[in-house]
Design a protein around this motif. Sequence first.
Motif, mmCIF file in Angstrom:
data_model
loop_
_atom_site.group_PDB
_atom_site.id
_atom_site.type_symbol
_atom_site.label_atom_id
_atom_site.label_comp_id
_atom_site.label_asym_id
_atom_site.label_seq_id
_atom_site.Cartn_x
_atom_site.Cartn_y
_atom_site.Cartn_z
ATOM 1 N N LYS A 15 -60.238 -31.948 -36.786
ATOM 2 C CA LYS A 15 -61.507 -31.386 -36.337
ATOM 3 C C LYS A 15 -61.385 -30.607 -35.026
ATOM 4 N N ASN B 213 -57.677 -26.739 -42.952
ATOM 5 C CA ASN B 213 -56.444 -27.384 -42.496
ATOM 6 C C ASN B 213 -56.599 -27.902 -41.074
ATOM 7 N N GLY C 130 -61.450 -17.977 -44.624
ATOM 8 C CA GLY C 130 -62.022 -19.280 -44.324
ATOM 9 C C GLY C 130 -61.116 -20.446 -44.632
ATOM 10 N N ARG D 47 -64.177 -31.096 -40.785
ATOM 11 C CA ARG D 47 -62.847 -31.679 -40.893
ATOM 12 C C ARG D 47 -62.801 -33.048 -40.216
ATOM 13 N N CYS E 280 -58.317 -21.317 -43.445
ATOM 14 C CA CYS E 280 -57.681 -21.954 -42.282
ATOM 15 C C CYS E 280 -58.553 -23.062 -41.692
ATOM 16 N N TYR E 281 -59.857 -23.054 -41.997
ATOM 17 C CA TYR E 281 -60.744 -24.102 -41.500
ATOM 18 C C TYR E 281 -60.722 -25.347 -42.369
ATOM 19 N N GLN F 111 -55.589 -14.723 -44.753
ATOM 20 C CA GLN F 111 -55.903 -16.142 -44.573
ATOM 21 C C GLN F 111 -56.982 -16.312 -43.502
ATOM 22 N N GLY F 112 -56.848 -15.544 -42.417
ATOM 23 C CA GLY F 112 -57.814 -15.644 -41.341
ATOM 24 C C GLY F 112 -59.217 -15.248 -41.770
ATOM 25 N N ALA G 108 -57.470 -25.871 -33.588
ATOM 26 C CA ALA G 108 -57.797 -24.495 -33.943
ATOM 27 C C ALA G 108 -57.583 -24.304 -35.442
ATOM 28 N N PRO G 109 -58.159 -23.253 -36.034
ATOM 29 C CA PRO G 109 -57.894 -22.967 -37.445
ATOM 30 C C PRO G 109 -56.391 -22.921 -37.707
#
Length: 380
Positions: free
Chosen positions: A158, A155, A150, A227, A152-153, A146-147, A161-162
Amino acid sequence: MNKPLEGIRVLDCSQFLSAPSAGLKIADLGAEVIKVEKKGSGDICRQLYVSNFKIDNDSSLFHAINRNKQGLELNLKEASAQQSFQALVKTADVVLVNFRPSVAKKLKLDADSIHQINPKIVYGEITGYGEASPWSSWPGQDLLVQGMSGICYLNGDKEQAPLPFGLSMADLAAGEHLCQGVLAGIFNAQQTGKGCVIQTELLTSLMDLQFESFTTFLNNGNELPVRSGFHNANPYIDAPYGIYETKNGHLAIAMCPIEKLAELLDYPELTAFMASHSVEHDSDEIKRMLQAKLITQTTEDWLAILEPADIWCTKVLDWQQMEQAGLFEELHMKQTIISSDGTPFYTTRCPIRINGEIFTSPKGAPTLGEDNLNFGIKET
């Protein structure tokens, strides 16, 4: 009706979640799925606890993934066990693995070894990052993937953190993709008499889940999505899209003209704001104004106003509220499974209907080596 995959034999030599979840779906569609586990310890998932809840001394996670399968215990490092396994390969249609390539080859579970025994086999494999990628030796663990992916960016808000998903999304997505590929492979084998190798990776599966967003990114000068700074739900969709706190819970609102929403909420301040602002440039401020209004009444109050006006919205439910609302019963999503030791427990059913029929099975996950004697295996 007969299940569509009856007569198909699958050797599920995989562990953890990804490939075993593909085996589960295939079993629910009627195939005979035989779980082949390491002698002594078995699938490490038996002791991989997602809670302190166990069934028959094994992890509830193991039971959820491996119900409706038969079970063999084999030490594939020994010649006698290899003989027994290879005899099964001759009778099988599918083999599933998710080991690192070097491990699979050492155990003679690689595609070449399997196809030397039975060239008609559909060989299904999941790896973390692919055999030839620069990351092929890295651990194929869900959070790590997941890390990298991409995702995680997408969710969180803004300034956060991811934020990873609260599910093993890489494992689950790869399992679904492997299942799709194996079904295509079975069809091809029946048409041509030839086997094939079906492969996917945790990383590519998570990237595929983002195909809508990536298409925009790749064709828009590689510009990153931004975000929302407040109640982000999708970085490409403006207000009111998001989840809002109410007086007694939460309300999800999807796409809707803000002017219409302001009228229904009897919110002249928002109407006045929209006269000189737009959702494209002021989405966060609009969401903040909506939040200030929506928290003044209950979820049910707002639903009574918004639903008759055909606004796409819903009460946000936790699992207990889902149960109370009858979702499991109305959708027939809960079935009773009986473990090998006779313990009844609940789990979800296969989500696929065929000709209106729902497929269920009371068969639980096998105990380690439960079916060895049924297949004539005495020494492993």
